[in-house]
Design an enzyme around this catalytic site. Structure first.
Site, PDB file in Angstrom:
ATOM      1  N   HIS A   1      38.016  28.399  61.747  1.00  0.00           N
ATOM      2  CA  HIS A   1      36.972  29.228  61.143  1.00  0.00           C
ATOM      3  C   HIS A   1      37.587  30.529  60.631  1.00  0.00           C
ATOM      4  O   HIS A   1      38.675  30.928  61.045  1.00  0.00           O
ATOM      5  CB  HIS A   1      35.822  29.514  62.121  1.00  0.00           C
ATOM      6  CG  HIS A   1      36.172  30.393  63.286  1.00  0.00           C
ATOM      7  ND1 HIS A   1      36.259  31.768  63.206  1.00  0.00           N
ATOM      8  CD2 HIS A   1      36.430  30.074  64.586  1.00  0.00           C
ATOM      9  CE1 HIS A   1      36.552  32.262  64.391  1.00  0.00           C
ATOM     10  NE2 HIS A   1      36.675  31.256  65.252  1.00  0.00           N
TER      11      HIS A   1
ATOM     12  N   CYS B   1      39.995  28.947  69.340  1.00  0.00           N
ATOM     13  CA  CYS B   1      39.853  28.522  67.945  1.00  0.00           C
ATOM     14  C   CYS B   1      41.072  28.894  67.110  1.00  0.00           C
ATOM     15  O   CYS B   1      41.922  29.676  67.532  1.00  0.00           O
ATOM     16  CB  CYS B   1      38.606  29.156  67.330  1.00  0.00           C
ATOM     17  SG  CYS B   1      37.071  28.439  67.957  1.00  0.00           S
TER      18      CYS B   1
END
Length: 252
Positions: A206, A222
């Site tokens: 992301h 992440c």
């Protein structure tokens, strides 16, 4: 009476060199004759100022190292590996900094520019061992870089990333993208995650929500990307796309 103009000219000349003003700044009454008595000093002073202005950037601590890495990476303009800032070096470093979100992008070869350039130059795309067919998103935890392979060849060159910090390590392995949304809400951290592509558990690609070069910060597992890279990855990915994670982030 001739000694007074000479002293005035000397003071004015010092101001010219120290302040970086143009030669035409010296125009007080009586100063012209005094300047003409020392033409050599005047020429040297204006030449130094011109050269400094031509480079356009200050010389950073890692000038020579960054020049070497940019020459190896390629694509940012001609650079001469000599540790001396030039107009060409300045333009190349600025372009590199702008591409990778390094602020301020003023051409100074500081520690962040050095770190990013070194990581990118040290990345071995073949280490991903991507299959010779299909698309593979590669993540190098050791160098904190990522790139995309297509049919065994580099499709998108290495860029920077920030993965899981200590206690939230991003695991190595081969995975598949299993969820994609242009904007995902994170319940645990109360923040929107643009260009979300999940590939294992609650971890995925992301767009970064903070300054990506704060390496001490780390993610919660992440793979953080710069805005332009997150958008490009989202444009390429689909459910089932392969993700290969290699290495290990230092300190995790």
């Amino acid at each position: 009476m001739r000694r007074v103009p000479v002293r005035l000219a000397g003071a004015a000349l010092a101001t010219l060199v120290g302040g970086g003003l143009g030669a035409m700044a010296l125009s007080p009454s009586g100063a012209g004759a005094a300047v003409r008595t020392a033409p050599a000093a005047k020429v040297v002073s204006t030449t130094v100022v011109t050269k400094a202005a031509a480079a356009g950037c200050a010389t950073g601590k890692y000038q020579k190292q960054v020049e070497g890495y940019l020459k190896k990476i390629g694509g940012y303009g001609a650079v001469k590996v000599d540790g001396k800032q030039s107009a060409a070096d300045c333009a190349a470093i600025k372009k590199f900094q702008a591409r990778f979100g390094i602020k301020p992008a003023k051409g100074l070869a500081g520690p962040t520019t050095y770190d990013v350039a070194k990581r990118l130059a040290s990345t071995k795309t073949a280490a991903c061992k991507a299959p010779k067919s299909g698309l593979t998103f590669c993540i190098d935890l050791t160098h904190q870089t990522t790139w995309v392979m297509k049919n065994g060849k580099v499709h998108l060159k290495p860029t920077v990333t920030r993965t899981g910090m200590k206690g939230y390590r991003t695991p190595a392995g081969t995975f598949k993208i299993n969820k994609r949304t242009k904007k995902e809400w994170s319940d645990p951290y109360k923040v929107w995650l643009p260009y979300w592509q999940r590939f294992i558990g609650g971890r995925g690609f992301h767009q970064t929500t903070t300054y990506i070069h704060d390496k001490w910060r780390g993610s919660h597992g992440c793979v953080n990307l710069l805005p332009q890279d997150a958008k490009a990855y989202y444009g390429l990915g689909k459910i089932g796309s392969r993700v290969k994670v290699i290495g290990r982030r230092p300190g995790t």
